[in-house]
Design an enzyme around this catalytic site. Structure first.
Site, PDB file in Angstrom:
ATOM      1  N   ARG A 117       0.836  -1.225  -0.034  1.00 13.49           N
ATOM      2  CA  ARG A 117       0.153  -0.120  -0.086  1.00 13.49           C
ATOM      3  C   ARG A 117       0.828   1.187  -0.092  1.00 13.49           C
ATOM      4  NH1 ARG A 117      -5.581  -1.095   3.166  1.00 13.49           N
ATOM      5  NH2 ARG A 117      -6.477  -1.278   1.237  1.00 13.49           N
ATOM      6  N   GLN A 122      -0.862   2.832  -5.790  1.00  8.74           N
ATOM      7  CA  GLN A 122      -2.403   3.368  -5.667  1.00  8.74           C
ATOM      8  C   GLN A 122      -3.235   2.977  -6.770  1.00  8.74           C
ATOM      9  OE1 GLN A 122      -2.392   7.173  -3.768  1.00  8.74           O
ATOM     10  NE2 GLN A 122      -3.262   6.471  -2.033  1.00  8.74           N
ATOM     11  N   ASP A 125      -4.539  -0.544  -7.098  1.00 13.88           N
ATOM     12  CA  ASP A 125      -5.208  -1.092  -5.721  1.00 13.88           C
ATOM     13  C   ASP A 125      -6.775  -1.708  -5.848  1.00 13.88           C
ATOM     14  OD1 ASP A 125      -6.092  -1.903  -3.093  1.00 13.88           O
ATOM     15  OD2 ASP A 125      -5.012  -0.090  -2.089  1.00 13.88           O
ATOM     16  N   SER A 128      -9.137  -1.190  -2.825  1.00 11.77           N
ATOM     17  CA  SER A 128      -9.490   0.231  -2.529  1.00 11.77           C
ATOM     18  C   SER A 128     -10.733   0.476  -3.672  1.00 11.77           C
ATOM     19  CB  SER A 128      -8.583   1.118  -2.821  1.00 11.77           C
ATOM     20  OG  SER A 128      -7.549   0.880  -1.494  1.00 11.77           O
ATOM     21  N   TYR A 223      -2.999  -0.704   7.683  1.00  7.70           N
ATOM     22  CA  TYR A 223      -4.003  -1.574   8.398  1.00  7.70           C
ATOM     23  C   TYR A 223      -4.045  -1.534   9.893  1.00  7.70           C
ATOM     24  CZ  TYR A 223      -4.118  -3.949   3.851  1.00  7.70           C
ATOM     25  OH  TYR A 223      -4.134  -4.521   2.580  1.00  7.70           O
TER      26      TYR A 223
HETATM   27  P1  NAD Z   1      -9.640  -2.045   6.106  1.00 11.22           P
HETATM   28  O1  NAD Z   1     -10.534  -2.649   5.006  1.00 11.22           O
HETATM   29  O2  NAD Z   1      -8.377  -2.908   6.314  1.00 11.22           O
HETATM   30  O3  NAD Z   1     -10.512  -1.654   7.411  1.00 11.22           O
HETATM   31  C1  NAD Z   1     -11.408  -0.919   7.318  1.00 11.22           C
HETATM   32  C2  NAD Z   1     -11.448   0.069   8.624  1.00 11.22           C
HETATM   33  O4  NAD Z   1     -11.726  -0.395  10.004  1.00 11.22           O
HETATM   34  C3  NAD Z   1      -9.951   0.868   8.837  1.00 11.22           C
HETATM   35  O5  NAD Z   1     -10.224   2.008   8.754  1.00 11.22           O
HETATM   36  C4  NAD Z   1      -9.662   0.072  10.076  1.00 11.22           C
HETATM   37  O6  NAD Z   1      -8.855   1.254  10.705  1.00 11.22           O
HETATM   38  C5  NAD Z   1     -10.949   0.113  10.817  1.00 11.22           C
HETATM   39  N1  NAD Z   1     -10.907  -0.726  11.858  1.00 11.22           N
HETATM   40  C6  NAD Z   1     -10.320  -1.917  12.120  1.00 11.22           C
HETATM   41  N2  NAD Z   1     -10.777  -2.712  13.331  1.00 11.22           N
HETATM   42  C7  NAD Z   1     -11.530  -1.824  13.976  1.00 11.22           C
HETATM   43  C8  NAD Z   1     -12.074  -1.791  15.281  1.00 11.22           C
HETATM   44  N3  NAD Z   1     -11.915  -2.709  16.243  1.00 11.22           N
HETATM   45  N4  NAD Z   1     -12.937  -0.841  15.679  1.00 11.22           N
HETATM   46  C9  NAD Z   1     -12.976   0.351  14.770  1.00 11.22           C
HETATM   47  N5  NAD Z   1     -12.428   0.275  13.207  1.00 11.22           N
HETATM   48  C10 NAD Z   1     -11.734  -0.840  13.005  1.00 11.22           C
HETATM   49  O7  NAD Z   1      -8.896  -0.594   5.698  1.00 11.22           O
HETATM   50  P2  NAD Z   1      -9.043  -0.167   4.336  1.00 11.22           P
HETATM   51  O8  NAD Z   1     -10.224   0.612   3.881  1.00 11.22           O
HETATM   52  O9  NAD Z   1      -8.464  -1.035   3.173  1.00 11.22           O
HETATM   53  O10 NAD Z   1      -7.635   0.999   4.459  1.00 11.22           O
HETATM   54  C11 NAD Z   1      -7.065   1.349   5.624  1.00 11.22           C
HETATM   55  C12 NAD Z   1      -5.973   2.368   5.424  1.00 11.22           C
HETATM   56  O11 NAD Z   1      -5.061   1.953   4.218  1.00 11.22           O
HETATM   57  C13 NAD Z   1      -6.913   3.849   4.905  1.00 11.22           C
HETATM   58  O12 NAD Z   1      -6.112   4.842   5.649  1.00 11.22           O
HETATM   59  C14 NAD Z   1      -6.525   3.738   3.748  1.00 11.22           C
HETATM   60  O13 NAD Z   1      -6.588   5.149   3.279  1.00 11.22           O
HETATM   61  C15 NAD Z   1      -4.954   3.149   3.508  1.00 11.22           C
HETATM   62  N6  NAD Z   1      -4.906   2.782   1.954  1.00 11.22           N
HETATM   63  C16 NAD Z   1      -3.762   3.134   1.144  1.00 11.22           C
HETATM   64  C17 NAD Z   1      -3.426   2.748   0.145  1.00 11.22           C
HETATM   65  C18 NAD Z   1      -2.426   3.094  -0.735  1.00 11.22           C
HETATM   66  O14 NAD Z   1      -1.674   3.969  -0.237  1.00 11.22           O
HETATM   67  N7  NAD Z   1      -2.136   2.553  -1.935  1.00 11.22           N
HETATM   68  C19 NAD Z   1      -4.408   1.646  -0.462  1.00 11.22           C
HETATM   69  C20 NAD Z   1      -5.443   1.409   0.336  1.00 11.22           C
HETATM   70  C21 NAD Z   1      -5.791   1.861   1.514  1.00 11.22           C
END
Ligand code: NAD
Length: 359
Positions: A117, A122, A125, A128, A223
């Site tokens: 990530r 990006q 991905d 996402s 994550y």
């Molecule tokens: P994910 O699908 O793994 O999880 C979804 C959300 O659930 C996350 O925000 C996580 O913090 C939250 N979560 C986990 N356990 C929890 C709990 N017990 N209570 C409440 N919330 C909880 O996450 P995601 O949507 O794939 O993305 C996570 C992060 O990674 C984001 O900040 C996103 O912007 C970033 N991201 C970066 C890239 C990149 O740079 N290429 C790509 C995708 C996502």
């Protein structure tokens, strides 16, 4: 150099789009595809310049890169061209991963859910791309199921209060769900263990409910990580208070490679108003709600509970186009001057190689 796209009956997203087809031509890659793999494409692709419809057997034996939405069987891996690589989704961190299909094979397999990530990656991905569609569709589905309005309505017959939406997890799906629910006029509350998302949540017009003492780990690559027992207990109490008031709960919380955390217990569901709706996007990894059944819609004490981790299928044409773009952007890292170049110094390539492990 050739890339071949195979059909899978259980995942009908089209991995090629009119745009990606043109881009493959530009980098000197010929495209082979099974006709059935083109279902749900953004434009009719059969007959377009740059694509050759071929049999599964020919694709397996002629392609340098073979892409399939779900992994190939061991017997199909044996039919590949020497030095060909496969690209799919093996979910190696998931307890229900597909790594077994690779046992005994010496083919190099790359898993798009393992792409690091990073900013550079990006555009590749897929997780996402799909999460964003799922967050949007989760809100629309909940609005459809809820026996109430989402926005506040001032009518001659009286004022209708706006729906209260609770979103658990403000990652890609959660943020899209917040934006969509706000556009529909709902009041939105949000929980996440990552405090970094607080400002983003607030800028979308939602309330971020903070529970002190959450743990972050930079090494987790964006994550969330599992929280302490004490934190989980305090978070449950806070969520319980919000769940009681909510008309709609959308849960998106995931932990990489582990079961999703239970954030909404059975007792909480039983405290909700009849007619309320829960959409659990984490259902494929166990769900965030204790009563969720994956790929089912159930009623529990008058509350509708839908478990669906693939709501992106409800916008399958856009899901296909985004998937096709992500695949092209990824595959392009394997191509140098029209020839295959598996550069293990490239962290996107080495990070997404799942087999053989010794590479
Ligand atoms: P994910 O699908 O793994 O999880 C979804 C959300 O659930 C996350 O925000 C996580 O913090 C939250 N979560 C986990 N356990 C929890 C709990 N017990 N209570 C409440 N919330 C909880 O996450 P995601 O949507 O794939 O993305 C996570 C992060 O990674 C984001 O900040 C996103 O912007 C970033 N991201 C970066 C890239 C990149 O740079 N290429 C790509 C995708 C996502």
């Amino acid at each position: 150099m050739k890339i071949g796209f195979l059909h899978t009956p259980d995942d009908l997203r089209c991995p090629i789009s009119a745009i990606s087809l043109k881009k493959y031509q530009k980098i000197g890659v010929s495209v082979l595809a099974e006709s059935k793999a083109l279902t749900n494409s953004d434009e009719e692709l059969e007959g377009k310049e740059g694509i050759e419809i071929a049999s599964r057997k020919d694709i397996l034996s002629q392609s340098d890169i073979v892409y399939c939405n779900t992994p190939l069987s061991p017997s199909e891996l044996k039919k590949l061209n020497k030095d060909a690589i496969v690209v799919s989704f093996y979910a190696p961190f998931n307890p229900e991963n597909k790594m077994d299909t690779l046992k005994g094979s010496d083919v190099k397999a790359f898993s798009m859910d393992m792409i690091p990530r990073t900013t550079l990656a990006q555009s590749m991905d897929v997780l996402s791309s799909m999460a964003s569609i799922s967050g949007y569709k989760a809100v629309l589905l909940s609005a459809e199921k809820l026996p109430r309005y989402f926005p506040m309505m001032m009518t001659a017959a009286g004022t209708v209060k706006p729906a209260q939406v609770l979103i658990l997890g403000a990652g890609v799906a959660g943020l899209q769900a917040i934006a969509t629910a706000r556009k529909l006029g709902a009041k939105v509350q949000v929980f996440d263990v990552r405090k970094a998302v607080k400002e983003e949540v607030q800028s979308l017009g939602a309330k971020f409910v903070e529970v002190d003492g959450s743990s972050d780990d930079k090494a987790a690559g964006g994550y969330a990580i599992e929280q302490s027992e004490d934190y989980q207990q305090r978070q449950k109490e806070a969520i319980h208070n919000s769940v009681k008031l909510a008309d709609v709960v959308i849960t998106t919380a995931q932990l990489r490679g582990r079961e999703a955390p239970i954030l909404v217990t059975k007792a909480m569901v039983e405290d909700m108003k009849a007619g309320s709706v829960i959409i659990d996007l984490a259902s494929s990894t166990g769900g965030n709600c204790e009563v969720t059944k994956d790929n089912e819609e159930i009623k529990h004490n008058g509350v509708t509970v839908i478990g669906d981790s693939a709501l992106y299928n409800k916008a399958i044409i856009d899901a296909s186009s985004l998937l096709a773009n992500n695949i092209h952007n990824y595959v392009a890292t394997f191509v140098k001057e029209g020839a295959m170049n598996v550069d293990m110094e490239n962290e996107i390539i080495s990070g997404s190689l799942v087999h053989p492990k010794s590479e």
